[in-house]
Motif scaffolding. Structure first.
Motif, PDB file in Angstrom:
ATOM      1  N   LYS A 172      23.525  64.873 -59.098  1.00  0.00           N
ATOM      2  CA  LYS A 172      23.098  65.886 -60.070  1.00  0.00           C
ATOM      3  C   LYS A 172      24.282  65.756 -61.260  1.00  0.00           C
ATOM      4  O   LYS A 172      24.025  66.564 -61.983  1.00  0.00           O
ATOM      5  CB  LYS A 172      22.863  67.140 -59.398  1.00  0.00           C
ATOM      6  N   GLY A 173      25.295  65.133 -60.919  1.00  0.00           N
ATOM      7  CA  GLY A 173      26.348  65.228 -61.900  1.00  0.00           C
ATOM      8  C   GLY A 173      27.655  64.593 -61.437  1.00  0.00           C
ATOM      9  O   GLY A 173      27.589  64.115 -60.135  1.00  0.00           O
ATOM     10  N   PHE A 174      28.491  64.686 -62.269  1.00  0.00           N
ATOM     11  CA  PHE A 174      29.826  63.938 -61.958  1.00  0.00           C
ATOM     12  C   PHE A 174      31.018  64.818 -62.573  1.00  0.00           C
ATOM     13  O   PHE A 174      30.990  65.262 -63.514  1.00  0.00           O
ATOM     14  CB  PHE A 174      29.951  62.432 -62.093  1.00  0.00           C
ATOM     15  N   ILE A 175      32.174  64.669 -61.918  1.00  0.00           N
ATOM     16  CA  ILE A 175      33.532  64.817 -62.332  1.00  0.00           C
ATOM     17  C   ILE A 175      34.510  63.824 -62.425  1.00  0.00           C
ATOM     18  O   ILE A 175      34.515  63.086 -61.144  1.00  0.00           O
ATOM     19  CB  ILE A 175      33.987  66.118 -61.306  1.00  0.00           C
TER      20      ILE A 175
ATOM     21  N   ASP B  73      31.958  55.088 -47.833  1.00  0.00           N
ATOM     22  CA  ASP B  73      32.321  55.371 -49.350  1.00  0.00           C
ATOM     23  C   ASP B  73      31.236  56.527 -49.721  1.00  0.00           C
ATOM     24  O   ASP B  73      30.281  56.657 -48.967  1.00  0.00           O
ATOM     25  CB  ASP B  73      32.320  54.064 -50.299  1.00  0.00           C
ATOM     26  N   GLY B  74      31.398  57.267 -50.844  1.00  0.00           N
ATOM     27  CA  GLY B  74      30.595  58.254 -51.400  1.00  0.00           C
ATOM     28  C   GLY B  74      29.132  57.931 -51.781  1.00  0.00           C
ATOM     29  O   GLY B  74      28.210  58.611 -51.425  1.00  0.00           O
ATOM     30  N   LEU B  75      28.790  56.461 -52.109  1.00  0.00           N
ATOM     31  CA  LEU B  75      27.734  55.944 -52.434  1.00  0.00           C
ATOM     32  C   LEU B  75      26.710  55.900 -51.351  1.00  0.00           C
ATOM     33  O   LEU B  75      25.697  56.433 -51.171  1.00  0.00           O
ATOM     34  CB  LEU B  75      27.617  54.791 -53.053  1.00  0.00           C
TER      35      LEU B  75
ATOM     36  N   ASP C 247      16.547  66.873 -52.010  1.00  0.00           N
ATOM     37  CA  ASP C 247      16.826  68.020 -52.986  1.00  0.00           C
ATOM     38  C   ASP C 247      18.287  68.157 -52.884  1.00  0.00           C
ATOM     39  O   ASP C 247      18.654  69.351 -53.641  1.00  0.00           O
ATOM     40  CB  ASP C 247      15.834  69.239 -52.738  1.00  0.00           C
ATOM     41  N   ALA C 248      19.056  67.675 -52.310  1.00  0.00           N
ATOM     42  CA  ALA C 248      20.593  68.086 -52.017  1.00  0.00           C
ATOM     43  C   ALA C 248      21.082  68.046 -53.363  1.00  0.00           C
ATOM     44  O   ALA C 248      20.927  67.126 -54.031  1.00  0.00           O
ATOM     45  CB  ALA C 248      21.233  67.080 -50.901  1.00  0.00           C
ATOM     46  N   ASN C 249      21.922  69.054 -53.575  1.00  0.00           N
ATOM     47  CA  ASN C 249      22.849  69.232 -54.790  1.00  0.00           C
ATOM     48  C   ASN C 249      24.138  68.501 -54.505  1.00  0.00           C
ATOM     49  O   ASN C 249      25.098  69.068 -54.231  1.00  0.00           O
ATOM     50  CB  ASN C 249      22.873  70.611 -55.272  1.00  0.00           C
ATOM     51  N   ILE C 250      24.290  67.364 -55.038  1.00  0.00           N
ATOM     52  CA  ILE C 250      25.351  66.530 -54.962  1.00  0.00           C
ATOM     53  C   ILE C 250      26.323  66.374 -56.312  1.00  0.00           C
ATOM     54  O   ILE C 250      25.554  65.654 -57.214  1.00  0.00           O
ATOM     55  CB  ILE C 250      25.175  65.135 -53.981  1.00  0.00           C
TER      56      ILE C 250
ATOM     57  N   ALA D  67      25.205  56.110 -58.659  1.00  0.00           N
ATOM     58  CA  ALA D  67      25.070  57.323 -57.788  1.00  0.00           C
ATOM     59  C   ALA D  67      23.909  58.425 -58.603  1.00  0.00           C
ATOM     60  O   ALA D  67      23.203  59.031 -57.880  1.00  0.00           O
ATOM     61  CB  ALA D  67      26.381  58.251 -57.678  1.00  0.00           C
ATOM     62  N   MET D  68      24.114  58.288 -59.866  1.00  0.00           N
ATOM     63  CA  MET D  68      23.052  59.174 -60.694  1.00  0.00           C
ATOM     64  C   MET D  68      21.654  58.738 -60.406  1.00  0.00           C
ATOM     65  O   MET D  68      20.784  59.538 -60.108  1.00  0.00           O
ATOM     66  CB  MET D  68      23.373  59.170 -62.153  1.00  0.00           C
ATOM     67  N   GLN D  69      21.416  57.224 -60.477  1.00  0.00           N
ATOM     68  CA  GLN D  69      20.144  56.835 -59.986  1.00  0.00           C
ATOM     69  C   GLN D  69      19.972  57.038 -58.637  1.00  0.00           C
ATOM     70  O   GLN D  69      18.459  57.182 -58.509  1.00  0.00           O
ATOM     71  CB  GLN D  69      20.327  55.261 -60.189  1.00  0.00           C
TER      72      GLN D  69
END
Length: 118
Positions: A98-101, A60-62, A74-77, A92-94
């Protein structure tokens, strides 16, 4: 031009994200349909931005987020989630996203989420 990696198990979602990103200053260098493929593509492509679906088969994404962050802290995810997955988005933010949609998404949501990485 900034490189992006689009990760989602649904081809339609990948195409929507890809088209929006390409119209807004990104080159989509790769796509993946599960977390394991996402980690491998990340290693190969070293993209500037990753859009990463939370719910996918195999890994999964986590879990993929954690693996990618191990490779590059430093990956921008940007996480992609369905309504009702707020607790997973917070986790995921923790973990360093860096953000979510939120799906179903509109183009302006995607642009706002990725604009700081262009």
């Amino acid at each position: 031009m900034k490189k992006a990696l689009v990760v989602d198990d649904m081809m339609f979602m990948r195409m929507t994200l890809k088209n929006t990103l390409e119209k807004n200053g990104f080159m989509v260098a790769g796509e993946a349909d599960n977390g394991i493929a996402a980690v491998e593509k990340y290693k190969e492509l070293q993209p500037d931005l990753v859009t990463l679906d939370i719910t996918m088969p195999v890994m999964d994404g986590l879990a993929a987020l954690r693996e990618i962050k191990r490779l590059n802290k430093d990956a921008n995810i940007i996480m992609v989630s369905a309504l009702g997955q707020e607790s997973m988005v917070m986790e995921a933010m923790q973990e360093g996203a860096k953000g979510f949609i939120v799906k179903p998404f509109k183009e302006d949501q995607i642009i706002r989420a990725v604009s700081k990485f262009v």
